[in-house]
Design a protein around this motif. Sequence first.
Motif, PDB file in Angstrom:
ATOM      1  N   ALA A   4       6.026  -8.864  -1.765  1.00 28.88           N
ATOM      2  CA  ALA A   4       6.173  -7.435  -2.029  1.00 28.88           C
ATOM      3  C   ALA A   4       7.622  -7.026  -1.796  1.00 28.88           C
ATOM      4  CB  ALA A   4       5.262  -6.633  -1.120  1.00 28.88           C
ATOM      5  N   GLU A   5       8.059  -6.077  -2.594  1.00 25.79           N
ATOM      6  CA  GLU A   5       9.410  -5.566  -2.405  1.00 25.79           C
ATOM      7  C   GLU A   5       9.463  -4.749  -1.120  1.00 25.79           C
ATOM      8  OE1 GLU A   5      11.436  -3.631  -5.551  1.00 25.79           O
ATOM      9  OE2 GLU A   5      10.345  -4.748  -7.066  1.00 25.79           O
ATOM     10  N   PRO A   6      10.570  -4.834  -0.408  1.00 29.07           N
ATOM     11  CA  PRO A   6      10.683  -4.054   0.835  1.00 29.07           C
ATOM     12  C   PRO A   6      10.577  -2.546   0.596  1.00 29.07           C
ATOM     13  CG  PRO A   6      12.406  -5.712   0.729  1.00 29.07           C
ATOM     14  CD  PRO A   6      11.698  -5.735  -0.577  1.00 29.07           C
ATOM     15  N   ARG A   7      11.011  -2.089  -0.574  1.00 27.39           N
ATOM     16  CA  ARG A   7      10.932  -0.653  -0.858  1.00 27.39           C
ATOM     17  C   ARG A   7       9.484  -0.177  -0.926  1.00 27.39           C
ATOM     18  NH1 ARG A   7      14.218   1.069  -5.950  1.00 27.39           N
ATOM     19  NH2 ARG A   7      12.316   0.174  -6.764  1.00 27.39           N
ATOM     20  N   ILE A   8       8.593  -1.004  -1.454  1.00 30.31           N
ATOM     21  CA  ILE A   8       7.187  -0.615  -1.552  1.00 30.31           C
ATOM     22  C   ILE A   8       6.560  -0.554  -0.158  1.00 30.31           C
ATOM     23  CG2 ILE A   8       4.938  -1.323  -2.423  1.00 30.31           C
ATOM     24  CD1 ILE A   8       6.414  -2.516  -4.842  1.00 30.31           C
ATOM     25  N   ILE A   9       6.916  -1.493   0.694  1.00 27.44           N
ATOM     26  CA  ILE A   9       6.397  -1.490   2.056  1.00 27.44           C
ATOM     27  C   ILE A   9       6.906  -0.267   2.809  1.00 27.44           C
ATOM     28  CG2 ILE A   9       6.432  -2.733   4.257  1.00 27.44           C
ATOM     29  CD1 ILE A   9       6.623  -5.317   2.538  1.00 27.44           C
ATOM     30  N   LEU A  10       8.181   0.053   2.665  1.00 27.85           N
ATOM     31  CA  LEU A  10       8.729   1.234   3.329  1.00 27.85           C
ATOM     32  C   LEU A  10       8.128   2.520   2.775  1.00 27.85           C
ATOM     33  CD1 LEU A  10      12.493   0.255   3.690  1.00 27.85           C
ATOM     34  CD2 LEU A  10      10.759   0.409   5.484  1.00 27.85           C
ATOM     35  N   ALA A  11       7.825   2.542   1.483  1.00 23.30           N
ATOM     36  CA  ALA A  11       7.178   3.715   0.893  1.00 23.30           C
ATOM     37  C   ALA A  11       5.780   3.895   1.465  1.00 23.30           C
ATOM     38  CB  ALA A  11       7.136   3.583  -0.627  1.00 23.30           C
ATOM     39  N   ALA A  12       5.064   2.806   1.698  1.00 24.02           N
ATOM     40  CA  ALA A  12       3.738   2.901   2.310  1.00 24.02           C
ATOM     41  C   ALA A  12       3.838   3.419   3.741  1.00 24.02           C
ATOM     42  CB  ALA A  12       3.053   1.540   2.286  1.00 24.02           C
ATOM     43  N   VAL A  13       4.846   2.966   4.476  1.00 19.53           N
ATOM     44  CA  VAL A  13       5.069   3.472   5.835  1.00 19.53           C
ATOM     45  C   VAL A  13       5.407   4.964   5.789  1.00 19.53           C
ATOM     46  CG1 VAL A  13       6.612   3.306   7.835  1.00 19.53           C
ATOM     47  CG2 VAL A  13       5.733   1.234   6.763  1.00 19.53           C
ATOM     48  N   ALA A  14       6.170   5.385   4.785  1.00 16.16           N
ATOM     49  CA  ALA A  14       6.521   6.796   4.650  1.00 16.16           C
ATOM     50  C   ALA A  14       5.293   7.651   4.379  1.00 16.16           C
ATOM     51  CB  ALA A  14       7.549   6.972   3.534  1.00 16.16           C
TER      52      ALA A  14
END
Length: 63
Positions: A4-14
């Motif tokens: 998974a792209e790190p941006r998608i993981i950070l978006a889920a955390v957001a």
Amino acid sequence: MVQAEPRIILAAVAVFMALAGLGATIRGLLFDSPAFIHYGALALVAGVASFVVLLMPTTADDT
């Protein structure tokens, strides 16, 4: 394995940060706690803004 792209993981955390902010804001309204209201609203706005910014396509996504 799919990475998974790190941006998608950070978006889920957001998204979860925004949900926690919404919960804190509601708790502050129910129990008349101004600190919870302010910090909850701040977390809600920061979470939604982060989610929107992280999922916007960049020029590197064109390939």
